[in-house]
Design a protein around this motif. Sequence first.
Motif, mmCIF file in Angstrom:
data_model
loop_
_atom_site.group_PDB
_atom_site.id
_atom_site.type_symbol
_atom_site.label_atom_id
_atom_site.label_comp_id
_atom_site.label_asym_id
_atom_site.label_seq_id
_atom_site.Cartn_x
_atom_site.Cartn_y
_atom_site.Cartn_z
ATOM 1 N N HIS A 49 0.910 -1.227 0.066
ATOM 2 C CA HIS A 49 -0.030 0.019 -0.027
ATOM 3 C C HIS A 49 1.028 1.265 -0.152
ATOM 4 C CE1 HIS A 49 -2.410 3.216 1.907
ATOM 5 N NE2 HIS A 49 -3.365 2.526 1.073
ATOM 6 N N THR A 50 2.052 1.543 0.676
ATOM 7 C CA THR A 50 2.795 2.374 0.839
ATOM 8 C C THR A 50 3.469 2.705 -0.664
ATOM 9 O OG1 THR A 50 3.034 2.068 3.061
ATOM 10 C CG2 THR A 50 4.790 3.430 2.151
ATOM 11 N N LEU A 51 3.863 1.398 -1.249
ATOM 12 C CA LEU A 51 4.311 1.501 -2.582
ATOM 13 C C LEU A 51 3.416 2.551 -3.613
ATOM 14 C CD1 LEU A 51 6.819 0.039 -4.026
ATOM 15 C CD2 LEU A 51 5.448 -1.468 -4.907
ATOM 16 N N LYS A 52 2.222 2.328 -3.313
ATOM 17 C CA LYS A 52 1.268 3.253 -4.108
ATOM 18 C C LYS A 52 1.544 4.724 -4.014
ATOM 19 C CE LYS A 52 -3.374 2.160 -4.347
ATOM 20 N NZ LYS A 52 -4.576 1.962 -3.611
ATOM 21 N N SER A 53 1.964 5.162 -2.702
ATOM 22 C CA SER A 53 2.344 6.504 -2.573
ATOM 23 C C SER A 53 3.583 6.799 -2.982
ATOM 24 C CB SER A 53 2.284 6.851 -0.956
ATOM 25 O OG SER A 53 1.077 6.553 -0.571
ATOM 26 N N TRP A 54 4.527 6.037 -3.050
ATOM 27 C CA TRP A 54 6.150 5.841 -3.237
ATOM 28 C C TRP A 54 6.094 6.059 -5.054
ATOM 29 C CZ3 TRP A 54 8.608 2.514 -6.611
ATOM 30 C CH2 TRP A 54 10.014 2.488 -6.662
ATOM 31 N N VAL A 55 5.391 5.544 -5.467
ATOM 32 C CA VAL A 55 5.596 5.366 -7.228
ATOM 33 C C VAL A 55 5.275 6.649 -7.704
ATOM 34 C CG1 VAL A 55 2.892 4.648 -7.831
ATOM 35 C CG2 VAL A 55 5.013 3.832 -9.327
ATOM 36 N N GLU A 56 4.556 7.493 -7.413
ATOM 37 C CA GLU A 56 4.201 8.735 -7.997
ATOM 38 C C GLU A 56 5.551 9.584 -8.001
ATOM 39 O OE1 GLU A 56 1.842 13.019 -7.855
ATOM 40 O OE2 GLU A 56 1.401 11.235 -6.392
ATOM 41 N N ASN A 57 6.179 9.598 -6.823
ATOM 42 C CA ASN A 57 7.500 10.635 -6.840
ATOM 43 C C ASN A 57 8.647 9.778 -7.431
ATOM 44 O OD1 ASN A 57 6.455 13.226 -6.145
ATOM 45 N ND2 ASN A 57 6.139 12.218 -4.124
ATOM 46 N N TRP A 58 8.606 8.349 -7.289
ATOM 47 C CA TRP A 58 9.573 7.744 -7.998
ATOM 48 C C TRP A 58 9.647 8.206 -9.469
ATOM 49 C CZ3 TRP A 58 8.009 3.885 -11.767
ATOM 50 C CH2 TRP A 58 9.141 3.107 -12.308
#
Length: 211
Positions: A49-58
């Motif tokens: 779930h945290t990966l969903k927040s991570w991916v945008e700025n990645w």
Amino acid sequence: MKNKLLYSSIIFFLLSSCSLNKEPYTDLTNESIEKTEGAIDALNLGNYHTLKSWVENWHRVTEYPTDEVALSGTTTDAFFYNYNYNRIVNNGRVNSYWENSYKIIAGTNNILGQIEEGSSDKNDQIIAENLYLRSLMYFYLTNVFGRPYNQNPDANLAVPLKLNADPFEVLPRNTVKEVYQQLVSDLLKAEALLNHIKEIFMRVYILLKLY
């Protein structure tokens, strides 16, 4: 004198009768994980779930400085500093990328410290998934905050290697070579433990695709 005794009695009563429940209402403590059914599964899904927040700025941090993206005009969004190669310490996009990367790393470390390798096929699968996620974070963190591997990896610094669940540990930056050695070690171990190799890659692929 009577008033002092009365006040003392009231204070004693309040102190002895009030027992605050300090357990979080929606979260799990390290002590309660073992006692809670499905806790490890929930923690594992939480990392995805945290990966969903991570991916945008990645996407903003890793792709916008490349030739794959072209902006028409200008913008006040902080990703513009990535696009035009201006490195500023208060770039909210970069700070969020760093924060979410280490939040996922902390989550993986927590799980890896909670379950034992070889205890079950299911646990081995979870261990493998979290080793993969941790290596994924360190790979992209090093790409952003370190220099390319072929440029003196023994000396150039990358990011701190955090491999335990201690939230108060302050670590220095490791070299590019040290980070790569760790992530390769994690990947090889994950490969050996994975029972359903497609499952983890499909989860990550879907999250990246949804963005």
